[in-house]
Design a protein around this motif. Sequence first.
Motif, short mmCIF file in Angstrom:
data_model
loop_
_atom_site.label_atom_id
_atom_site.label_comp_id
_atom_site.label_asym_id
_atom_site.label_seq_id
_atom_site.Cartn_x
_atom_site.Cartn_y
_atom_site.Cartn_z
N ALA A 1 -41.90 -29.77 46.26
CA ALA A 1 -41.38 -29.30 47.55
C ALA A 1 -40.89 -30.47 48.40
N ALA A 2 -41.50 -31.64 48.24
CA ALA A 2 -41.05 -32.82 48.98
C ALA A 2 -39.68 -33.29 48.48
N ILE A 3 -39.48 -33.24 47.17
CA ILE A 3 -38.21 -33.68 46.58
C ILE A 3 -37.09 -32.68 46.85
N ALA A 4 -37.41 -31.39 46.75
CA ALA A 4 -36.38 -30.35 46.89
C ALA A 4 -36.93 -29.14 47.64
N PRO A 5 -37.06 -29.25 48.97
CA PRO A 5 -37.66 -28.16 49.74
C PRO A 5 -36.84 -26.87 49.72
N ASP A 6 -35.57 -26.95 49.35
CA ASP A 6 -34.77 -25.74 49.23
C ASP A 6 -34.87 -25.11 47.84
N LEU A 7 -35.61 -25.78 46.91
CA LEU A 7 -35.82 -25.24 45.56
C LEU A 7 -37.27 -24.83 45.30
#
Length: 71
Positions: free
Chosen positions: A19-25
């Motif tokens: 979630a930190a790397i890709a909060p929209d994924l």
Amino acid sequence: MPWEVDIAPHQCLASGSCAAIAPDLFALDGAHARPLNDRIEEDERALDAADVCPAMAITVRRGKDVVGPRP
């Protein structure tokens, strides 16, 4: 071809790295993380999240081929 993203709930430690790397994924959902969508357009950040997952709980597939985590 869209990618399929799966997080194995029995492996997930809810570290939050995805979630930190890709909060929209990805999102943390209680004691586990989950993909926001089962199918996504190709996105390098999904592979990055699979690569850094401490529990190796994220799998990214293109059709029947596993593309993440990368070796």
